[in-house]
Scaffold this active site. Structure first.
Site, PDB file in Angstrom:
ATOM      1  N   GLY A 195      -1.629   1.058  10.864  1.00 55.46           N
ATOM      2  CA  GLY A 195      -1.268   1.577  12.186  1.00 55.46           C
ATOM      3  C   GLY A 195      -1.575   0.648  13.329  1.00 55.46           C
ATOM      4  N   ASP A 253       0.849  -1.189   0.000  1.00 61.81           N
ATOM      5  CA  ASP A 253       0.000   0.000   0.000  1.00 61.81           C
ATOM      6  C   ASP A 253       0.884   1.238   0.000  1.00 61.81           C
ATOM      7  OD1 ASP A 253      -2.629   1.506   0.524  1.00 61.81           O
ATOM      8  OD2 ASP A 253      -1.333   2.189   2.173  1.00 61.81           O
ATOM      9  N   LYS A 256      -3.696   5.734  -3.429  1.00 65.06           N
ATOM     10  CA  LYS A 256      -4.767   6.600  -2.933  1.00 65.06           C
ATOM     11  C   LYS A 256      -5.028   7.771  -3.866  1.00 65.06           C
ATOM     12  CE  LYS A 256      -3.731   5.002   1.674  1.00 65.06           C
ATOM     13  NZ  LYS A 256      -2.370   4.451   1.455  1.00 65.06           N
ATOM     14  N   ASN A 309      -0.678   1.908  16.746  1.00 67.51           N
ATOM     15  CA  ASN A 309      -1.160   3.252  17.068  1.00 67.51           C
ATOM     16  C   ASN A 309      -0.063   4.296  16.914  1.00 67.51           C
ATOM     17  OD1 ASN A 309      -3.342   1.573  18.936  1.00 67.51           O
ATOM     18  ND2 ASN A 309      -4.169   3.448  18.056  1.00 67.51           N
ATOM     19  N   SER A 310       0.623   4.251  15.797  1.00 70.24           N
ATOM     20  CA  SER A 310       1.711   5.138  15.377  1.00 70.24           C
ATOM     21  C   SER A 310       2.939   5.040  16.263  1.00 70.24           C
ATOM     22  CB  SER A 310       1.254   6.605  15.229  1.00 70.24           C
ATOM     23  OG  SER A 310       1.244   7.299  16.440  1.00 70.24           O
ATOM     24  N   GLY A 311       3.059   3.929  17.014  1.00 70.46           N
ATOM     25  CA  GLY A 311       4.315   3.650  17.699  1.00 70.46           C
ATOM     26  C   GLY A 311       4.225   3.302  19.158  1.00 70.46           C
ATOM     27  N   ILE A 312       3.180   3.753  19.833  1.00 68.53           N
ATOM     28  CA  ILE A 312       3.135   3.594  21.280  1.00 68.53           C
ATOM     29  C   ILE A 312       2.988   2.139  21.712  1.00 68.53           C
ATOM     30  CG2 ILE A 312       0.627   3.891  21.594  1.00 68.53           C
ATOM     31  CD1 ILE A 312       1.454   5.756  24.018  1.00 68.53           C
ATOM     32  N   LEU A 313       2.473   1.273  20.846  1.00 68.86           N
ATOM     33  CA  LEU A 313       2.372  -0.150  21.178  1.00 68.86           C
ATOM     34  C   LEU A 313       3.613  -0.944  20.757  1.00 68.86           C
ATOM     35  CD1 LEU A 313      -1.363  -0.944  20.291  1.00 68.86           C
ATOM     36  CD2 LEU A 313      -0.356  -0.617  22.553  1.00 68.86           C
ATOM     37  N   ALA A 314       4.593  -0.238  20.193  1.00 70.77           N
ATOM     38  CA  ALA A 314       5.824  -0.911  19.767  1.00 70.77           C
ATOM     39  C   ALA A 314       7.051  -0.253  20.390  1.00 70.77           C
ATOM     40  CB  ALA A 314       5.933  -0.898  18.251  1.00 70.77           C
ATOM     41  N   TYR A 359       2.679  10.301   0.417  1.00 69.73           N
ATOM     42  CA  TYR A 359       3.833   9.810   1.165  1.00 69.73           C
ATOM     43  C   TYR A 359       5.137  10.285   0.511  1.00 69.73           C
ATOM     44  CZ  TYR A 359       0.369   6.562   3.153  1.00 69.73           C
ATOM     45  OH  TYR A 359      -0.738   5.999   3.767  1.00 69.73           O
TER      46      TYR A 359
END
Length: 340
Positions: free
Chosen positions: A233, A56, A84, A236-241, A61
């Protein structure tokens, strides 16, 4: 090198089948930090070597950079591609490209346009940038109040009265196989369900291990409409990683507190939180594919490790007992990235 043998899921509309793990192309555009383009090309080559098929991307981008790199990487391969529409790229780099998220963008700037002619122009422009003769799915990019505020009423009218007709014509004529929207919010997805027949919504961050509010409204409505979800995502744009951003900005206190509880439970069970985040969305039958963004080979290898991590049932049960999962949220019984 052992190749991936990923399960595939057919969109509820029947238009297209997708591998359950796909490639998110935003980081290729230099999202929030400039890329090492050599490392990015090496990573793209490795995605092919390990067996990725679904990619994708979007004109936005890197103002064309991601599309160029994706096209170069997958040309003459057995690919599945979504890009897109909704932004046309015009010559001339804006002064605030870095503030828009692209510190290493190509020398273009965005013009929002969701009308009939613009959608057709965007489709042709993307084919040129990609250097490909086929795009499988077109997604309307960032329609909604989160991006446009009060201007969204005007943009949505353009989509309803013109842009959707262009997408539907391309689909009916066989120039593309599927249509949808690609957004970070649920409200506009629900609004779009009222104006047309959509094959898939690429929804970033709104059905994750951290957030499951879409189970209350959007997902049941999509199920009725036979519109599948592609989940972007998943961290969640990084907070879970292991990062500190949520929704591409600083995380508020309530989000930080919830993630802290998720992390503690994951540690209790010896589970990498990011692995749980990557696997969780696919437990829902409406989710056809999860597409984490990748920047380099290290991120690719880490993603594959998390995808195939075995997670004990007790972990999911513990989350539910603590009220950290929506009561209707299904959970995986084994890693969903393995066949069988």
């Amino acid at each position: 090198m052992t190749k991936l043998s990923l399960p595939e899921r057919t969109l509820a509309s029947g238009a297209l089948s997708l591998p359950v793990l796909g490639f998110g192309g935003a980081p290729l555009g230099g999202l929030l930090q400039a890329n090492d383009n050599t490392a990015a090309r090496e990573m793209m080559a490795r995605t092919r070597d390990v067996g990725y098929r679904y990619y994708d991307t979007a004109p936005f981008y890197g103002f064309g950079r991601s599309e160029r790199m994706v096209g170069d990487a997958i040309r003459d391969t057995d690919y599945i591609l979504s890009t897109k529409v909704g932004r046309l790229m015009k010559p001339g780099l804006p002064a605030d490209a870095g503030a828009l998220g692209w510190p290493d963008a190509l020398p273009f700037h965005q013009v929002f346009d969701y009308g009939y002619d613009a959608i057709m122009r965007s489709f042709e422009d993307s084919l040129q940038r990609l250097g490909l003769d086929r795009i499988d799915m077109l997604l309307v990019h960032d329609i909604g109040e989160m991006t446009h505020g009060e201007d969204n009423a005007r943009h949505f009218k353009d989509l309803e009265e013109g842009g959707y007709r262009a997408l539907d014509e391309l689909r009916k004529n066989g120039q593309i196989k599927a249509i949808g929207i690609g957004v970070n919010e649920t409200k506009v997805c629900r609004d779009c369900l009222k104006i047309g027949d959509w094959d898939a919504f690429l929804l970033a961050g709104r059905y994750t291990l951290l957030e499951q509010g879409s189970l209350d409204d959007l997902l049941p409505e999509c199920e009725e409409a036979k519109t599948s979800i592609i989940l972007g995502g998943p961290y969640n744009s990084g907070i879970l990683a292991g990062g500190d951003t949520w929704n591409y900005g600083a995380a508020p206190k309530d989000i930080v507190a919830r993630v802290k509880r998720l992390k503690a439970t994951a540690q209790d069970h010896g589970v990498p939180l990011a692995a749980a985040a990557l696997q969780f969305p696919l437990a829902h039958p409406l989710v056809a594919s999860v597409i984490p963004g990748l920047r380099n080979t290290a991120e690719l290898d880490q993603t594959l490790e998390w995808a195939f991590t075995e997670i004990p049932e007790a972990f999911w049960s513990d989350l539910r007992a603590q009220g950290l999962l929506h009561e209707q949220a299904p959970t995986p019984t084994s890693t969903p990235y393995k066949k069988g």
